[in-house]
Structures are given as C-alpha cells and as structure tokens.
Design a protein around this motif. Structure first.
Motif, PDB file in Angstrom:
ATOM      1  N   TYR B  30       0.854  -1.186   0.000  1.00  0.00           N
ATOM      2  CA  TYR B  30       0.000   0.000   0.000  1.00  0.00           C
ATOM      3  C   TYR B  30       0.887   1.232   0.000  1.00  0.00           C
ATOM      4  CZ  TYR B  30       0.754   1.045   4.961  1.00  0.00           C
ATOM      5  OH  TYR B  30       1.309   1.386   6.156  1.00  0.00           O
ATOM      6  N   GLY B  31       0.361   2.313  -0.555  1.00  0.00           N
ATOM      7  CA  GLY B  31       1.199   3.500  -0.594  1.00  0.00           C
ATOM      8  C   GLY B  31       0.730   4.541  -1.578  1.00  0.00           C
ATOM      9  N   ASP B  32       1.686   5.357  -2.040  1.00  0.00           N
ATOM     10  CA  ASP B  32       1.337   6.450  -2.954  1.00  0.00           C
ATOM     11  C   ASP B  32       1.395   5.958  -4.408  1.00  0.00           C
ATOM     12  OD1 ASP B  32       4.024   6.458  -3.669  1.00  0.00           O
ATOM     13  OD2 ASP B  32       4.538   8.183  -2.401  1.00  0.00           O
ATOM     14  N   ALA B  33       1.434   6.911  -5.335  1.00  0.00           N
ATOM     15  CA  ALA B  33       1.350   6.538  -6.757  1.00  0.00           C
ATOM     16  C   ALA B  33       2.491   5.617  -7.194  1.00  0.00           C
ATOM     17  CB  ALA B  33       1.338   7.801  -7.610  1.00  0.00           C
ATOM     18  N   ALA B  34       3.602   5.628  -6.460  1.00  0.00           N
ATOM     19  CA  ALA B  34       4.739   4.763  -6.800  1.00  0.00           C
ATOM     20  C   ALA B  34       4.333   3.291  -6.831  1.00  0.00           C
ATOM     21  CB  ALA B  34       5.850   4.961  -5.781  1.00  0.00           C
ATOM     22  N   LEU B  35       3.311   2.998  -6.067  1.00  0.00           N
ATOM     23  CA  LEU B  35       2.786   1.643  -5.950  1.00  0.00           C
ATOM     24  C   LEU B  35       2.481   1.004  -7.305  1.00  0.00           C
ATOM     25  CD1 LEU B  35       1.465  -0.089  -3.576  1.00  0.00           C
ATOM     26  CD2 LEU B  35      -0.645   1.074  -4.193  1.00  0.00           C
ATOM     27  N   PHE B  36       1.898   1.818  -8.179  1.00  0.00           N
ATOM     28  CA  PHE B  36       1.423   1.261  -9.440  1.00  0.00           C
ATOM     29  C   PHE B  36       2.564   0.933 -10.399  1.00  0.00           C
ATOM     30  CE2 PHE B  36      -2.133   3.703  -7.703  1.00  0.00           C
ATOM     31  CZ  PHE B  36      -2.985   2.635  -7.487  1.00  0.00           C
ATOM     32  N   GLY B  37       3.750   1.471 -10.099  1.00  0.00           N
ATOM     33  CA  GLY B  37       4.911   1.107 -10.885  1.00  0.00           C
ATOM     34  C   GLY B  37       5.297  -0.351 -10.686  1.00  0.00           C
ATOM     35  N   LEU B  38       4.832  -0.951  -9.603  1.00  0.00           N
ATOM     36  CA  LEU B  38       5.180  -2.340  -9.310  1.00  0.00           C
ATOM     37  C   LEU B  38       4.350  -3.330 -10.134  1.00  0.00           C
ATOM     38  CD1 LEU B  38       5.372  -2.207  -5.401  1.00  0.00           C
ATOM     39  CD2 LEU B  38       7.152  -1.680  -7.058  1.00  0.00           C
ATOM     40  N   ALA B  39       3.179  -2.891 -10.589  1.00  0.00           N
ATOM     41  CA  ALA B  39       2.240  -3.821 -11.226  1.00  0.00           C
ATOM     42  C   ALA B  39       2.829  -4.514 -12.462  1.00  0.00           C
ATOM     43  CB  ALA B  39       0.944  -3.103 -11.569  1.00  0.00           C
ATOM     44  N   PRO B  40       3.411  -3.766 -13.435  1.00  0.00           N
ATOM     45  CA  PRO B  40       3.942  -4.468 -14.607  1.00  0.00           C
ATOM     46  C   PRO B  40       5.106  -5.390 -14.252  1.00  0.00           C
ATOM     47  CG  PRO B  40       4.481  -2.134 -14.702  1.00  0.00           C
ATOM     48  CD  PRO B  40       3.568  -2.313 -13.546  1.00  0.00           C
ATOM     49  N   LEU B  41       5.857  -4.985 -13.258  1.00  0.00           N
ATOM     50  CA  LEU B  41       6.997  -5.783 -12.829  1.00  0.00           C
ATOM     51  C   LEU B  41       6.525  -7.123 -12.257  1.00  0.00           C
ATOM     52  CD1 LEU B  41       9.994  -5.086 -12.780  1.00  0.00           C
ATOM     53  CD2 LEU B  41       9.707  -4.328 -10.419  1.00  0.00           C
ATOM     54  N   LEU B  42       5.516  -7.040 -11.396  1.00  0.00           N
ATOM     55  CA  LEU B  42       4.968  -8.246 -10.785  1.00  0.00           C
ATOM     56  C   LEU B  42       4.376  -9.167 -11.850  1.00  0.00           C
ATOM     57  CD1 LEU B  42       3.261  -6.413  -7.824  1.00  0.00           C
ATOM     58  CD2 LEU B  42       4.964  -8.219  -7.538  1.00  0.00           C
ATOM     59  N   ALA B  43       3.590  -8.556 -12.748  1.00  0.00           N
ATOM     60  CA  ALA B  43       2.964  -9.364 -13.792  1.00  0.00           C
ATOM     61  C   ALA B  43       4.028  -9.964 -14.705  1.00  0.00           C
ATOM     62  CB  ALA B  43       1.988  -8.506 -14.594  1.00  0.00           C
ATOM     63  N   VAL B 156      -1.362 -10.582  -4.765  1.00  0.00           N
ATOM     64  CA  VAL B 156      -0.742  -9.299  -4.442  1.00  0.00           C
ATOM     65  C   VAL B 156      -1.830  -8.236  -4.494  1.00  0.00           C
ATOM     66  CG1 VAL B 156       0.831  -7.499  -5.223  1.00  0.00           C
ATOM     67  CG2 VAL B 156       1.560  -9.881  -5.246  1.00  0.00           C
ATOM     68  N   ILE B 157      -1.999  -7.526  -3.398  1.00  0.00           N
ATOM     69  CA  ILE B 157      -2.976  -6.428  -3.378  1.00  0.00           C
ATOM     70  C   ILE B 157      -2.196  -5.125  -3.437  1.00  0.00           C
ATOM     71  CG2 ILE B 157      -4.841  -5.312  -2.115  1.00  0.00           C
ATOM     72  CD1 ILE B 157      -5.424  -7.975  -0.747  1.00  0.00           C
ATOM     73  N   LEU B 158      -2.506  -4.307  -4.430  1.00  0.00           N
ATOM     74  CA  LEU B 158      -1.899  -2.982  -4.535  1.00  0.00           C
ATOM     75  C   LEU B 158      -2.963  -1.975  -4.115  1.00  0.00           C
ATOM     76  CD1 LEU B 158      -0.260  -3.406  -8.063  1.00  0.00           C
ATOM     77  CD2 LEU B 158       0.881  -3.614  -5.856  1.00  0.00           C
ATOM     78  N   SER B 159      -2.773  -1.379  -2.966  1.00  0.00           N
ATOM     79  CA  SER B 159      -3.836  -0.507  -2.451  1.00  0.00           C
ATOM     80  C   SER B 159      -3.296   0.886  -2.153  1.00  0.00           C
ATOM     81  CB  SER B 159      -4.418  -1.122  -1.167  1.00  0.00           C
ATOM     82  OG  SER B 159      -5.569  -0.442  -0.792  1.00  0.00           O
ATOM     83  N   PHE B 172     -10.974   0.771   6.125  1.00  0.00           N
ATOM     84  CA  PHE B 172     -11.098  -0.438   5.295  1.00  0.00           C
ATOM     85  C   PHE B 172      -9.722  -1.058   5.013  1.00  0.00           C
ATOM     86  CE2 PHE B 172     -15.412   0.596   3.079  1.00  0.00           C
ATOM     87  CZ  PHE B 172     -16.041   0.372   4.296  1.00  0.00           C
ATOM     88  N   LEU B 173      -8.710  -0.201   4.941  1.00  0.00           N
ATOM     89  CA  LEU B 173      -7.366  -0.701   4.665  1.00  0.00           C
ATOM     90  C   LEU B 173      -6.919  -1.667   5.766  1.00  0.00           C
ATOM     91  CD1 LEU B 173      -4.863  -0.508   2.802  1.00  0.00           C
ATOM     92  CD2 LEU B 173      -4.086   1.407   4.207  1.00  0.00           C
ATOM     93  N   SER B 174      -7.371  -1.407   6.980  1.00  0.00           N
ATOM     94  CA  SER B 174      -6.953  -2.279   8.097  1.00  0.00           C
ATOM     95  C   SER B 174      -7.501  -3.700   7.906  1.00  0.00           C
ATOM     96  CB  SER B 174      -7.395  -1.690   9.432  1.00  0.00           C
ATOM     97  OG  SER B 174      -8.794  -1.670   9.488  1.00  0.00           O
ATOM     98  N   HIS B 175      -8.638  -3.835   7.224  1.00  0.00           N
ATOM     99  CA  HIS B 175      -9.171  -5.185   6.959  1.00  0.00           C
ATOM    100  C   HIS B 175      -8.239  -5.948   6.028  1.00  0.00           C
ATOM    101  CE1 HIS B 175     -12.760  -4.463   9.155  1.00  0.00           C
ATOM    102  NE2 HIS B 175     -13.184  -3.508   8.362  1.00  0.00           N
ATOM    103  N   LEU B 176      -7.676  -5.235   5.057  1.00  0.00           N
ATOM    104  CA  LEU B 176      -6.728  -5.891   4.159  1.00  0.00           C
ATOM    105  C   LEU B 176      -5.453  -6.239   4.922  1.00  0.00           C
ATOM    106  CD1 LEU B 176      -6.995  -3.792   0.847  1.00  0.00           C
ATOM    107  CD2 LEU B 176      -8.217  -5.869   1.470  1.00  0.00           C
ATOM    108  N   LYS B 177      -5.050  -5.350   5.820  1.00  0.00           N
ATOM    109  CA  LYS B 177      -3.815  -5.595   6.589  1.00  0.00           C
ATOM    110  C   LYS B 177      -3.967  -6.837   7.465  1.00  0.00           C
ATOM    111  CE  LYS B 177      -1.844  -0.951   6.813  1.00  0.00           C
ATOM    112  NZ  LYS B 177      -1.387   0.135   7.671  1.00  0.00           N
ATOM    113  N   THR B 178      -5.141  -6.993   8.034  1.00  0.00           N
ATOM    114  CA  THR B 178      -5.377  -8.128   8.933  1.00  0.00           C
ATOM    115  C   THR B 178      -5.179  -9.452   8.213  1.00  0.00           C
ATOM    116  OG1 THR B 178      -7.010  -6.764  10.010  1.00  0.00           O
ATOM    117  CG2 THR B 178      -7.074  -9.083  10.566  1.00  0.00           C
ATOM    118  N   THR B 179      -5.594  -9.492   6.983  1.00  0.00           N
ATOM    119  CA  THR B 179      -5.556 -10.766   6.261  1.00  0.00           C
ATOM    120  C   THR B 179      -4.217 -11.018   5.562  1.00  0.00           C
ATOM    121  OG1 THR B 179      -6.910 -12.144   4.835  1.00  0.00           O
ATOM    122  CG2 THR B 179      -6.462  -9.982   4.021  1.00  0.00           C
TER     123      THR B 179
END
Lengths: 742, 223
Positions: B30-43, B156-159, B172-179
C-alpha cells in the motif's frame, strides 16, 4: 343511491401516505382534487431455499402488516423463471424499512454475502405505483372515487406514446432574487422578486418576518401549482423556511397538510471525468417546486421537455426535474422489465468478464474520428447517421443480456470478437424502438407545424428524447446503470466504427472526397454535387449500412480552424459553417463554450452573423474586413472601460474544494475569496468571476467574484482584449492574419 | 535496516525478492502513486515464465504499455505477455464483490495463475452511496474468500493510500492488513531523488529498501 364522484383531469402529484398513495388531480378548470388510492407494494427475494426460509423468519420479527408468499419471476440475464419470495407490504410507508431489514440480514455476521438476491426493492414508491397501475405523471384520466376521496377506479385516456397530448392549466409563480442571475449566496443581499399572473412584485419589508408574511399571503391568495424558482433549491426556499421557523410564522409551501417540505442533500460526483455538483433540493407535496438552475432537463429542454420525460419515465415531475436523463431512461427500461415479469435486480453486480490484455486493447475503444482537412472550404455536404448508437442497439439487438449469450456464438460483432443473441430480443432494443419512433414523429411534426409555438413545443420534446437517446448509449458503460454492461458498450462502438468506415468507402466509391468524419458524421465534397446527389448517396449508405443516414445540407462555407497548440493540425470537434439555407453550425468555438464571457460570445456571434451572409469562400474572405471593423468597435468599448462587469463574468466549475487548491489559478483565487466571505463551496459547484488584473503580484487582485465586485475595481482590459482577439482569430482562414484583414 | 539496490535484471531485488519464495499467501503493498509502478513488474515476473496472470482492477488502472515495454526490454514477445494477462474491471464494490466471490474461482480454474493481482480494490468501497455497514460487510466477505484461495497461489494487493474523500472508510485498509501475510508500504521518498521507490516492510519484520525507478523502465508510469 351512490355517493361516488367522477373526476376528469391530469395526474399532477403522487406520493406515499399511510396505507396508500396520495394522488392530486387537476381538472380542465384548474381545480385541484386531493385523492387517495390504497396501495400495497411488493418486492422479491431470491436465493437458496434455506436462506429464503431464514429470511421469512427474520422478516416476521418485524411485526409489520405484510404478506410473504411463494412466487416466481424472470431472471434478467438468463431469461429463465426462478422461484422467489414475494413480500407485500400493506403500508407503503413501511416499505423502505422492510427492505432495509432484509438487507441487514445480508450484513449479519457469519452470513455468506451475496447469497440472497433482492429484486424490485429500490424503486421509488411513485414509480412502483405507476408501474403497477399503468399510470404516469400528467396522464389524462377519469377517476371514480368515494366522497372521502378514496379512489375506486382510474381509467386512463392517454398514452405515453401520444405526441399531441395536453397538459393541465398550471398556475405558475416565478420566484427569484432581483437583478442578475447570480446565485444568491455568491453575492450581497438582494430583495426577493415574485411574478404571478403577469404581475411582478418585489417583496420588501423591515425584517425577514415581513418577507415571509408577504410570500405566504401570495401563496394563499394565488395557490400556485408550480413555484418556478431561480436558486430556490440551495438558497431561497431554505432561507424562507429558516426565517419562518425562527420567527414562528406560517409558510404554507405544501398543499398537503401536516407534511414537511422534503429536503435532499447536495452531492458532488464524477461524470465523464469531471466533477459535477447537484444542489440540495426542496420538494413539495401537492405543489411543485422546480429550480430552473438545478434541473438539467429544464435547462436544456424547458418545461415541455421535462413533462415529456416525466410522462415516459413515470417519475413524478419534481423528482424528474432533479434527476438525470439516465435515471429517466432506466426507469423506462425498468417499467418494460416490470411488465414482462422480469425481476429488477437490486444493485448492479455483474463485473466485466475476464479478457486478455490484448483483447482489452482491441475492444476498449470509442468512435472513429478523422483529422479534418484544415482551412476554408465551400460547397461541402454533411451526412449524419440519425441517432447512430441507439439505432445500432436496436438494429443489432445490443443489450446486456444479449451480449455474449451462450446460444449464438456465430453472430459476431465486427472486429472485437463479442457475439450477440439472435434468439432473444433484448430489453434495451425493445425499449429503444418506440422511443426512436416517437422522436422521429416529433421531428416530423416540428417540420410540418405552422404555429411557431407548437413548433417550439415539438422541438423541446424531441430535444428531451435526444438527451435520453444519448444517455442510453453512455449508460451501457456506466457503473451504476441497472441495464448496462461494458461489453455491450464495446459492441456499440465497434459497430459504429465499422459503419463509418463503410460509409466513407461508399462515398469515395461514388466520387466524393472526405474532408472530415467524427463518429457518426461525414463532411464530403464533390465539385458540382447537388442536394439530389447527396440524397442519393444517403439512400445508398442507409441501405448498405442498414441504419439510416440523413443529409444535413450543403454548406456555403465551412471552416476547420487549426489547433491552438499545433497549427498544423485541426481539432475534430471545432468548426464553423453556414448552410445554404443560412443556418449556421458552430462547434467548439468560444460562442459555444460555457466558460466564455457573455461579452466575448456576443461579439463573436456578431462576427459570425456578418460572415453568414457570404455565399461561398470568396464571399467569406471578402467579409473579413467587416469582421475586423466589428472587432475594433468592441475593442474600443473594452478600452473605454464601459463594458458592464456582468458581461465579462467567466463561469467555471470547481474541480475541488477551495482549501484543496495548491496553485493560484483564477478559479482557486475566487473560490478562496468566496470561502473567505463565508460562502459554502463544494467540488463541481459553479463560480463566476471577472478578471481584474491578470499580472497582479498579489493573487487576490487578479480576479474577483462577480457577486461582490464593485466600482472600486476595474476589469483587465489587456486580458479581455486578448480573449476578444482569440475569438476573432479562430474565424480567420489559414494564411489570413489580423493585420491583413483589418 | 535500509538497503540500496541498483540491479541489472528487472526481476532481481525487491519487490519480487520479497514474494518469490512464497508458495502462496496475500501480500499487501500500500502506498502512494509509486505503488502502481510495481504492477507491470509483478505481472512480467510470472508472464516471463510462460504463466498466466489474473488482474482484478478496482480503479480502471490497467495500462498495457509498461508491460509491452518490459517484454521488449527482457526480450520477450509483447503479444504473448498481453495475451497471457487476464483483466476484469469492477466499477462498484458490488461488482468487486461479485468478481472475487463468483468469478475469480472460474478464472483460476481456466488459467491456473500462480499470481493474482488485485489493483486498488478498495477504491470501489469508498463510494458514499453504498451504506458503510453494507460496504464493510461485503469487504469482509471478500477478505474471507481471498484467505481461502490464498494458500495455493500468490495474491498481491496494490492498495493506494485512502483518499481524503474516503472519510470514515479509511479503516477499510486495516481489513486488508489483517488478512495479509506480509505488508509493505510503498512510497517515493521525499528526501531522496524523485526517481526512487522506497519499500518498507511492516509485517512480519520492520525492514526498508530503496531502489531507483529508472531500472526497470517498466516500473515507471503506470498511470
């Protein structure tokens, strides 16, 4: 001896009361009748048998008068009958509570979400009543009722598909603040102005109580059916009601006794990438309040367009005035579904099916657009596909439940690989057929009507339908559309691209040269081509493309100006032209933009009027010196400082709250000025300002809100002159510059 | 602990080294816009192995172009990448619910992905027109469903950080963190060069990595 009474008139207002619906009827003499119709609305629950049994027990805990029985209905996507529970609520005032109770069961801890499916549960009660009883707002009917007003029978003598219907004789009270059309809370205090029966009066008094008393006396004296206000929703009515409450004065806004004025909260939301603001609303009972500045339909199509949409959608007039055309067409589709026994799903749940990224690249496209050939042209013909997207939906059976069906994989959509059902006619195409046909009838009636007033009415009604048709396509891709699906949206644009290409090829095959094309329109040229030649071409394209294309006319001249950022290319939707009939067509230039100052629009329109006298390109060029003279005249007026502030006001929508602006744009400066004066501003709301000194070091000196600017300020002559120059330069063909024409 | 990375292969170092050893589980970035830079790399990591990847998009964020760039960069056929990544977009929380609760299993059965990316799933839950309790319960159902599917594959959840307009729904983010099995906070470091991404592990360990965004190129502009 029977004591029953018979009434003939128009259904005016509808709303739920204890045990049924209140129905107000206005007769031909303008007399109002307050009636009551017993009504027990139903909704449905589907899901596994065990869950349904549990929900029965759960609903029983409510101890409200209702009935639960087994029923069945058609599931929208599969078209199959499914067993459901029908919950009939005997008092409509309990309906929402019972629905919420069932929803709360879904939210219970340990319960598997999504197991229960609710249907027909979030329709408004007037909608549900109209769907059930086949009534509609403003329907002319005969009602048999008991002496206490309880309705025994309603016989409709009207149809939503009629084009020559009448509306009741309405008494209208116009309510506004004196002076210019500035939102009351965006300027200093001004007196209230009331107009009724041709008389206009200003309400003045020593205090608020006196104003409330005067207004209430007018309501009692004239008993208007409609209060047509300017800014009544966010400002005038709330202020009057607050004053009345504080001063303990009566204010009989409603006709229905013991009922409070209904207040709806303001909201901001995204639409087509922009923030839109909807004002708070004040709705009355037994009387209408319509704020003409808080109604898209009234703004675009006047009251006639609103009435047309209310009749078709079966949504009461006051609600329809404040809702979108999308909600209106959804209501029409829901009505059709309701008549067919289709269960209307609560909440749109269907997500897009998985598609590969390469498929997504292929399908996720819009209409086809060509770059225009820049410059001034003459003798150009324009052809437009009539209501292209809706026509395609009707022709090819494009609907959420027909796209990618399980039975017709061979019936492919061009280019993108989706397919459409051939066995089951879709809900959306079925809704569209009479809708398209009605608009065609209005257009014909408009053409043939000899009475200008009647012509205007037909035009406003067809215009309302046009907005409905536009929305029908957009709603296929809209997240909350009840009967929308992204794949259907993709199929429509795929067909549209195919048809435009096909039309281009046919035209070129017939010897025409294409200068420009956008989605559903083509601009063509052939030396010496007559109207008959274009008509013949239309006939051929309509036949081969299987959807109608219409000949708009031949332009005496047509200008595609260059882009401001790159003068080598044009902008697809920016052009101006004059048909041989003398009618002009203007797109994307200052006169058409909402954020152009009135003064600039006025001058540009004057220039276009001069140019519209030209019968060809040569005449256009010859008229340019006169355009230059016009420019000089108004430039001198600007320089003299004599242009009123109001003519220089620029309206903008706020994209964010005032405190969220980081840069000192003019909108940000003025939003902060207004916020500093205590004006409540939210994203999407419009503000208007005058540019005072664009180069001022202090940002707050650069622009001022129109409502608070006074004689201590002056407008920025240089800036407005440059805007005026831009408005003139866009009319200059390529190669002609200001110094050459003036 | 903080480490600087300057790597040659796009699949070396974090974020992939953080998840590559796992057989399954939910990994929250989770984080700022930098987060979305990870998506193509992961895929790209799984696509380059000839696998298929599912991409569940809650904010219409999917952009194929960085993926095409990555494929070219590492000598793969971009068309193969594009035809092996399967996208479904949800525009409301009910659609996101239906996507995870009803459609995801059939997507998994059809494509056998080792990696499923959920991009900005919470964005659809911030819609105020859906009552808070209803949105919360739907999210809990989704989280439960993901937990049940997670042992066999990597989710992988990018939030992104919750928007200001999320109001009370920021929790709501805390629900994702819990899991989540592991949680990483992703940001562009304000104190370093702008062209860098900082990943801070919050769960189970507290660690930090900074790596330049220029390498790989595909980690740039993901809308």
């Amino acid at each position: 001896m029977s004591s029953d009474l018979k009434y003939k008139g128009w259904i005016f207002d509808l709303y739920p009361v204890y045990g049924g619906m209140r129905l107000w009827l206005i007769d031909a003499a303008g007399k109002k009748h307050r009636l009551f119709d017993a009504f027990a609305p139903s909704f449905y629950i589907g899901g596994p048998a065990a869950r349904l049994r549990a929900s029965c027990t759960f609903i029983g805990k409510l101890k409200l008068p209702l009935r639960i029985d087994k029923s069945e209905g058609i599931e929208f996507y599969s078209g199959k009958n499914i067993p459901v529970l029908r919950v009939t609520v005997f008092n409509p005032l309990h309906f929402a509570k019972v629905v919420q109770w069932v929803i709360s069961l879904e939210n219970k801890k340990g319960h598997q979400g999504g197991a229960l499916a609710l249907y027909n549960c979030d329709l408004s009660l007037p909608q549900l009543y109209c769907f059930t009883k086949r009534l509609f707002p403003l329907a002319f009917c005969e009602i048999e009722a008991e002496s206490n007003g309880a309705i025994k029978a309603i016989a409709i003598q009207d149809s939503i598909w009629d084009t020559d219907y009448s509306i009741p004789p309405l008494s209208i009270l116009k309510l506004r603040m004196e002076g210019e059309h500035i939102r009351p809370d965006h300027c200093g205090p001004r007196p209230l102005e009331v107009e009724i029966e041709g008389q206009c009066r200003t309400l003045e008094g020593s205090d608020d109580a006196a104003i409330v008393d005067q207004f209430n006396r007018i309501l009692e004296q004239y008993d208007p059916d409609l209060i047509l206000s300017e800014w009544g929703d966010p400002c005038i009515l709330p202020q009057l009601m607050q004053s009345a409450q504080h001063m303990g004065r009566p204010l009989a806004l409603n006709r229905e006794p013991n009922k409070k004025v209904q207040a709806k909260k303001e909201r901001s939301y995204f639409s087509y990438g922009a923030v839109v603001h909807r004002s708070a609303a004040r709705l009355l009972f037994g009387r209408w309040h319509i704020d003409r500045f808080n109604s898209f339909l009234v703004g675009q199509t006047a009251l006639e367009g609103l009435f047309e949409f209310a009749r078709l959608s079966r949504i009461p007039v006051q609600q329809m005035a404040r809702t979108s055309t999308g909600t209106g067409i959804t209501s029409m589709q829901m009505d059709l579904a309701f008549q067919d026994g289709i269960l209307i799903p609560w909440r749109k749940r269907e997500a897009e099916g998985f598609k590969s990224a390469s498929q997504l690249l292929l399908t996720d496209k819009g209409g086809l657009t060509y770059a225009p050939i820049l410059g001034l042209h003459e003798a150009i013909g324009e052809l437009d596909f009539a209501s292209m997207y809706p026509s395609l939906m009707a022709k090819y059976n494009i609907s959420p439940e027909t796209i990618n069906c399980t039975c017709c994989p061979e019936n492919r959509v061009p280019e993108i690989g989706h397919h459409l059902c051939k066995k089951r006619r879709g809900l959306v195409p079925r809704f569209l057929e009479p809708f398209l046909e009605k608009r065609a009838r209005y257009k014909h009636l408009k053409k043939t009507a000899s009475d200008p007033a009647q012509r205007r009415i037909y035009d406003e009604r067809q215009s309302a339908l046009k907005w409905g048709l536009v929305t029908t396509f957009g709603y296929q891709g809209y997240k909350n559309a009840r009967f929308g699906k992204i794949e259907a949206h993709e199929a429509i644009t795929a067909y549209a691209r195919e048809k435009l290409l096909q039309a281009k090829e046919i035209a070129e095959d017939a010897g025409f040269e294409m200068l420009h094309a956008i989605v559903d329109s083509l601009w063509l040229k052939q030396v010496g081509a007559t109207e008959a030649d274009y008509e013949a071409l239309c006939e051929r394209i309509s036949r081969d493309c299987e959807i109608p294309i219409a000949f708009e006319g031949i332009y005496s001249w047509l200008l595609f100006p260059p882009s401001k950022t790159n003068p080598k290319i044009g902008v697809p939707n920016r052009y101006l032209g004059c048909f041989q009939s003398g009618k002009t067509k203007l797109r994307g230039i200052e006169v058409r933009r909402g954020d152009t100052a009135y003064f600039i629009k006025k001058v540009q329109q004057n220039m276009i009027d001069i140019l519209s006298k030209a019968s060809d390109a040569q005449g256009y060029r010859a008229a340019l010196p006169e355009v230059g003279t016009c420019f000089e005249k108004y430039r001198d007026q600007l320089r003299s400082g004599q242009v009123p502030f109001f003519e220089l006001a620029i309206a903008k929508s706020l994209s964010k709250a005032p405190e969220d602006y980081q840069k000192a744009s003019l909108s940000a400066i003025v939003a902060k000025e207004l916020a500093g004066r205590g004006v409540h501003l939210v994203p999407g709301q419009a503000i208007a300002y005058v540019i005072t000194d664009m180069k001022a070091k202090l940002p707050s000196d650069r622009a001022r809100a129109i409502g608070f600017i006074d004689g201590a300020w002056a407008y920025d002559v240089e800036k407005y002159e440059s805007l005026l120059r831009e408005a003139m330069e866009v009319l200059m063909p390529k190669g002609i510059h200001l110094h050459q024409s003036i | 602990m903080s480490a600087q990375f300057d790597f040659d292969s796009p699949f070396q170092g974090p974020p992939l080294s953080l998840i590559s050893d796992a057989k399954g589980g939910i990994f929250l970035f989770y984080g700022d816009a930098a987060l979305f830079g990870l998506a193509p790399l992961l895929a790209g990591w799984r696509l380059s192995q000839g696998e298929r990847v599912l991409f569940l998009d809650g904010d219409n964020r999917f952009n194929p172009y960085p993926l095409v760039d990555l494929a070219k960069e590492i000598g793969h056929d971009p068309n193969t990448f594009l035809s092996s990544l399967f996208v479904s977009r949800a525009f409301t929380c009910h659609q996101m619910g239906s996507l995870v609760l009803n459609q995801l299993q059939s997507g998994i059965t059809a494509h056998h992905p080792r990696l499923v990316i959920l991009c900005a799933p919470l964005e659809t839950f911030y819609d105020e027109s859906v009552p808070l309790i209803e949105a919360k319960n739907l999210l809990l159902h989704i989280v439960t469903a993901l937990s049940q599917l997670a042992p066999d594959r990597i989710f992988v959840i990018l939030s992104p950080f919750p928007k200001k307009s999320a109001g009370r729904r920021t929790f709501f983010l805390s629900h994702l963190k819990t899991t989540a099995k592991r949680i990483f906070r992703v940001e562009r470091p304000g104190d370093a060069s702008e062209a860098a991404i900082r990943i801070t592990e919050e769960k189970p360990e507290a660690r930090q990595w900074v790596f330049p965004i220029e390498a790989p190129r595909a980690a740039q502009g993901y809308r």
